[in-house]
Motif scaffolding. Structure first.
Motif, short mmCIF file in Angstrom:
data_model
loop_
_atom_site.label_atom_id
_atom_site.label_comp_id
_atom_site.label_asym_id
_atom_site.label_seq_id
_atom_site.Cartn_x
_atom_site.Cartn_y
_atom_site.Cartn_z
N GLU A 61 -5.43 8.33 17.45
CA GLU A 61 -5.53 9.02 16.27
C GLU A 61 -4.74 10.43 16.57
N ASN A 62 -4.79 10.90 17.87
CA ASN A 62 -4.00 11.85 18.08
C ASN A 62 -2.51 11.82 18.27
N THR A 63 -2.07 10.67 18.38
CA THR A 63 -0.68 10.52 18.76
C THR A 63 0.07 9.53 17.50
N THR A 64 -0.81 9.05 16.61
CA THR A 64 0.01 8.27 15.61
C THR A 64 -0.39 8.58 14.37
N GLU A 65 0.46 8.08 13.41
CA GLU A 65 0.09 8.27 11.98
C GLU A 65 0.04 6.85 11.29
N GLY A 66 -0.81 6.80 10.13
CA GLY A 66 -0.92 5.54 9.42
C GLY A 66 -0.51 5.71 8.09
N LEU A 67 -1.13 4.72 7.30
CA LEU A 67 -0.76 5.21 5.77
C LEU A 67 -1.41 6.38 5.22
N TYR A 68 -2.50 6.54 5.44
CA TYR A 68 -3.51 7.62 5.09
C TYR A 68 -4.11 8.24 6.17
N GLN A 69 -4.48 9.62 6.04
CA GLN A 69 -5.36 10.29 7.11
C GLN A 69 -6.43 10.92 6.24
N LEU A 70 -7.36 11.48 7.07
CA LEU A 70 -8.61 12.01 6.13
C LEU A 70 -8.26 13.56 6.23
N GLY A 71 -8.22 14.11 5.02
CA GLY A 71 -7.84 15.37 4.68
C GLY A 71 -9.24 16.20 4.44
N LYS A 72 -9.05 17.09 3.57
CA LYS A 72 -10.34 18.15 3.23
C LYS A 72 -11.56 17.41 2.77
N ASP A 73 -12.87 17.63 3.09
CA ASP A 73 -14.03 17.06 2.69
C ASP A 73 -13.84 15.33 2.86
N SER A 74 -12.99 15.03 3.82
CA SER A 74 -13.04 13.47 4.33
C SER A 74 -12.24 12.75 3.48
N LYS A 75 -11.62 13.16 2.36
CA LYS A 75 -10.83 12.45 1.48
C LYS A 75 -9.42 12.01 2.02
N PRO A 76 -9.28 10.59 1.66
CA PRO A 76 -8.06 10.05 2.27
C PRO A 76 -6.74 10.84 1.51
N VAL A 77 -5.75 11.02 2.30
CA VAL A 77 -4.57 11.87 2.06
C VAL A 77 -3.41 10.80 2.37
N LYS A 78 -2.29 10.53 1.42
CA LYS A 78 -1.28 9.79 1.69
C LYS A 78 -0.40 10.49 2.70
N VAL A 79 0.08 9.52 3.58
CA VAL A 79 0.77 10.14 4.88
C VAL A 79 2.12 9.29 4.79
N LEU A 80 2.13 7.95 5.09
CA LEU A 80 3.30 7.40 5.30
C LEU A 80 3.41 6.42 3.94
N VAL A 81 2.50 6.65 2.91
CA VAL A 81 2.60 5.77 1.77
C VAL A 81 2.89 6.78 0.45
N LYS A 82 3.60 6.09 -0.44
CA LYS A 82 4.20 6.93 -1.63
C LYS A 82 3.08 6.63 -2.74
N LYS A 83 2.97 5.18 -2.71
CA LYS A 83 2.01 4.93 -3.70
C LYS A 83 1.33 3.55 -3.47
N THR A 84 0.13 3.41 -3.99
CA THR A 84 -0.85 2.27 -3.83
C THR A 84 -1.03 1.68 -5.02
N THR A 85 -1.12 0.35 -5.15
CA THR A 85 -1.40 -0.48 -6.31
C THR A 85 -2.58 -1.14 -5.88
N VAL A 86 -3.60 -1.26 -6.64
CA VAL A 86 -4.68 -2.51 -6.32
C VAL A 86 -4.67 -3.35 -7.33
N SER A 87 -4.81 -4.64 -7.04
CA SER A 87 -4.97 -5.76 -8.17
C SER A 87 -6.47 -5.48 -9.04
N LYS A 88 -6.50 -6.16 -10.17
CA LYS A 88 -7.58 -6.15 -10.88
C LYS A 88 -8.82 -6.42 -10.24
#
Length: 127
Positions: A61-88
């Motif tokens: 966790e200290n040395t890599t980045e993923g699509l998201y990381q936890l931000g303020k109040d443990s909310k996911p924040v986009k890091v390597l992802v620009k947009k996320t689409t979820v099917s119906k």
């Protein structure tokens, strides 16, 4: 000195050093900077597909980045992802990666890299 005191002393020194470093003047991007990190246990692996222990996961966790990381109040924040689409039905997730994202060796990060990593984690015998 016991492990708890040693760890606490190290944390206090690190925090003080971090605060002092924040007070200094910026030396520019051309100055090489190092961060030395101590752990209280041996790092078993830095391979995310093989890690099973807390120390390894913390260092990954200290040395890599993923699509998201936890931000303020443990909310996911986009890091390597620009947009996320979820099917119906919620079963298919599509991630559009940010352009210009590079590996440490300068190669472009691709969707195939994430597919390979997930397949390797789920079924290591196939990789």
């Amino acid at each position: 000195m016991n492990k708890g005191k040693t760890l606490m002393t190290g944390a206090v020194i690190f925090m003080c050093g971090s605060m002092l470093a924040a007070c200094g003047k910026s030396q520019g991007a051309s100055v090489k900077q190092n961060l030395n990190w101590m752990t209280s246990a041996k790092i078993i692996t830095m391979d995310p597909s093989k890690a099973t222990d807390t120390t390894s996961f913390q260092q990954i966790e200290n040395t890599t980045e993923g699509l998201y990381q936890l931000g303020k109040d443990s909310k996911p924040v986009k890091v390597l992802v620009k947009k996320t689409t979820v099917s119906k039905d919620g079963l298919t997730w599509t991630f559009d990666l940010k352009k210009g994202t590079k590996w440490s060796n300068g190669e472009t990060v691709t969707a195939k890299d994430f597919v390979y990593s997930w397949k390797r984690t789920v079924n290591p015998q196939d990789s």
